[in-house]
Design an enzyme around this catalytic site. Structure first.
Site, short mmCIF file in Angstrom:
data_model
loop_
_atom_site.label_atom_id
_atom_site.label_comp_id
_atom_site.label_asym_id
_atom_site.label_seq_id
_atom_site.Cartn_x
_atom_site.Cartn_y
_atom_site.Cartn_z
N SER A 154 0.83 -1.20 0.00
CA SER A 154 0.00 0.00 0.00
C SER A 154 0.86 1.25 0.00
CB SER A 154 -0.97 -0.05 1.19
OG SER A 154 -2.02 0.88 1.00
N ASP A 304 -8.37 -6.01 -4.53
CA ASP A 304 -7.48 -5.06 -3.88
C ASP A 304 -8.10 -3.67 -3.91
OD1 ASP A 304 -5.38 -3.70 -2.77
OD2 ASP A 304 -3.97 -4.04 -4.41
N HIS A 333 -6.77 -6.38 -0.18
CA HIS A 333 -5.68 -5.42 -0.03
C HIS A 333 -4.65 -5.97 0.95
CE1 HIS A 333 -3.75 -1.60 -0.41
NE2 HIS A 333 -3.88 -1.30 0.87
#
Length: 611
Positions: A154, A304, A333
């Site tokens: 991320s 995601d 995610h």
């Protein structure tokens, strides 16, 4: 079934097999060295350094490559008791790479953790300059061999792109995992609709971290352990006075919920600084500055968030000359869960860091480990439950066209001209166990468990039962010809597999705010094999109530096999309560879908399998 690679023929050497050949032969230090590194403007960043140790507990070997990790989520917590993981965000990289011969350097980014400064944006351009200075500091250390890689999930993965885009000569390879490319298109305003997950729950998470508000932080699944006691001071801050001073500065950090609302269009700037746009904060804005000798491994999952899989694919297409690899799995995610309804267990079982290790071994250490002989694209097909490999994206270059027809049918040929009406209800939504919740650090493990019941809320078009299995891999494209009773609307399209027993499985979705229907992007910073809307002010155009308008957009990518006997369903709605605002506020529109020749259609990248 499992997302494991052990029985897969998609790799010549599956990641698990590579890991078996590459055991951890070194040890972790008992604790890292923790220091402040001063930036060009005097801002001090907190840095933890983990060096591999030999059996006697001394550093070995003398010089090693470095994996850099930049985080806004605390490089390390202080803990109330022994045995508590102090780095829930970064510990995985420490534990995996250090015993295999890498130094791992973890940095609290500016305005977070024990670092000084303030954040003036989501992923401020100032951070990019900081990362180059951290790279300068790394290569000056006596344990550095002069080679740097960067990775992380991320925000951390986006930071890896930021670092590589500085052109620092020591950076040889990056592996951005589940990381955004364009903040507007793939994060804050997917389909032109503001994400209330990012401006709500995620903003609350960052405020709790920035203010060291432990009661507020405890409600987030990732940080719920009461033994976590705020950021760990650096070694020379014995009394915590420097940490306290840094935390006072963090109280001036920007609030994403306020900041994002000042930039409702692509390329807008915040009102106080014409240079501070979402472009300037997006890794993709700088990605083409990455030298071509820097290798890249882009990784994402089919669920995601709202657009991160698009980010991985466009990065792969945009930077095609960078010895680039692409991996797309059946994951949410961060690959915390395997999202396939046919999984063996909720936890992802694929050895992701083993694949990243092989990549870094090749490009940081120069090992001839067979990686160059593997195909560059790997993806997992759900319901078929298998990994596949390809030489390029998209792997299915052709599409099969379907048309909405009378009586809710989805047909290969257009029927007679007609209209189907749908009254938007702003209370309708996809629920609280969707692909979006992980973006707000919610601990979701079971995805769309009530989809059979929820999907009845929409306008449906359903195919006849399939004679043979059909694999869909890539982006479904929607071409909607609609009218609305208001001057704006948000159109949501959902793809569902209706199984032979009548139960329904969510496959994917896409959305577009009608205001943004004009103009498709051709940006060289965001190369795509699917239609990408421009979302800029110049292209914005309100609807004329009752007048037909065409909306062209793509659903989020997926790889999914529809079983023989199943039916393909495409559903249309006008709201997603809990994930996006009302469009338009307080005026739920009545929408008509026009069907017939040259009206509405959907292109599905299907390849049919033998019956």
């Amino acid at each position: 079934m499992s997302d494991q690679d052990t029985s897969s023929s998609a790799w010549r050497v599956p990641p698990g097999s590579y890991l078996a050949r590459r055991p951890a032969v070194l040890a972790l230090p008992q604790r890292p060295r923790s220091v402040y590194v001063t930036m060009r403007d005097g801002c001090r960043l907190a840095v933890d350094v983990y060096l591999p140790q030999d059996a006697a507990g001394t550093a070995a070997p003398a010089r090693v490559p470095t994996i850099a990790v930049f985080t806004p989520y605390y490089r390390r917590f202080a803990t109330a008791s022994a045995g508590v993981e102090p780095s829930p965000n970064c510990g995985r990289y420490r534990d995996f790479f250090v015993p295999r011969g890498y130094a791992v350097v973890v940095v609290d980014v500016r305005g977070t953790g024990a670092s000084f400064g303030t954040r003036d944006a989501l992923r401020s351009p100032k951070e990019r300059d900081d990362y180059r200075e951290i790279a300068d500091w790394i290569v000056q250390q006596p344990w550095s061999d002069g080679c740097i890689g960067a990775t992380g999930i991320s925000y951390l993965g986006a930071a890896a792109v930021f670092l590589a885009s500085t052109g620092h000569p020591a950076v040889k390879a990056i592996a951005p995992l589940f990381a955004v490319t364009d903040i507007y298109t793939d994060q804050l305003y997917v389909g032109g609709v503001l994400s209330t997950i990012w401006t709500g729950r995620y903003d609350e998470l960052m405020t709790a971290l920035d203010h060291d508000d432990r009661p507020a932080l405890a409600k987030f699944a990732y940080y719920g352990d009461p033994a976590l006691e705020g950021p760990q001071p650096v070694d020379d801050d014995a009394d915590g006075s420097l940490l306290a001073a840094a935390l006072r500065q963090h109280r001036n950090n920007c609030r994403l919920g306020d900041w994002a609302r000042e930039v409702p269009f692509q390329r807008d700037a915040v009102l106080h600084d014409p240079a501070l746009t979402l472009d300037a904060c997006s890794p993709g804005h700088y990605a083409r500055l990455i030298p071509e000798d820097v290798a890249i491994y882009s990784v994402s999952g089919w669920y995601d968030g709202a657009g991160y899989s698009n980010s991985a694919i466009t990065r792969f297409l945009t930077l095609a000359g960078h010895r680039h690899r692409l991996l797309l799995g059946p994951w949410d995610h961060g690959a915390r869960s395997n999202v396939s309804p046919w999984r063996e267990q909720a936890d992802a079982q694929f050895p992701l860091l083993a694949e990243v290790l092989r990549f870094f071994d090749r490009h940081l250490c120069g090992h001839d480990n067979g990686l160059d002989d593997e195909q560059p694209v790997h993806y997992f097909t759900m319901h078929d439950e298998r990994w596949q490999a390809a030489d390029a994206w998209p792997p299915v270059p052709h599409a099969t066209r379907f048309h909405p027809d009378a009586d809710g049918m989805l047909s290969r040929r257009p029927g007679e001209a007609a209209r189907d009406a749908y009254q938007v209800d702003f209370t309708v939504g996809t629920g609280t166990q969707t692909r979006l919740e992980r973006l707000g650090a919610a601990g979701v493990e079971h995805y769309y468990p009530d989809w059979t019941e929820r999907q009845v809320q929409y306008l449906h078009y359903t195919s006849a039962p399939l004679d043979a299995p059909a694999e869909l891999t890539g982006h479904v494209t929607a071409q909607l010809l609609v009218t609305a009773s208001e001057t704006d609307a948000a159109l949501y399209v959902y793809l569902t597999e209706v199984l032979a027993d009548g139960s329904c499985r969510y496959v994917t979705e896409g959305t577009l705010r009608a205001l943004h229907r004009e103009g498709l992007s051709t940006s060289p910073d965001y190369v795509a094999s699917w239609p990408v809307n421009t979302f800029d002010r110049a292209s914005a155009k309100l609807l004329v109530p009752g007048e037909p308008a065409r909306l062209t957009f793509a659903l989020l990518p997926v790889s999914w096999t529809f079983a023989a006997g199943s039916r393909i369903r495409l559903s249309i709605g006008g709201s997603d309560f809990g994930h996006g605002p009302q469009v338009p506020h307080g005026r739920p529109p009545r929408i008509e879908i026009l069907r017939g020749p040259e009206a509405t259609w959907f292109d599905l990248p299907l390849r049919h399998q033998p019956a």
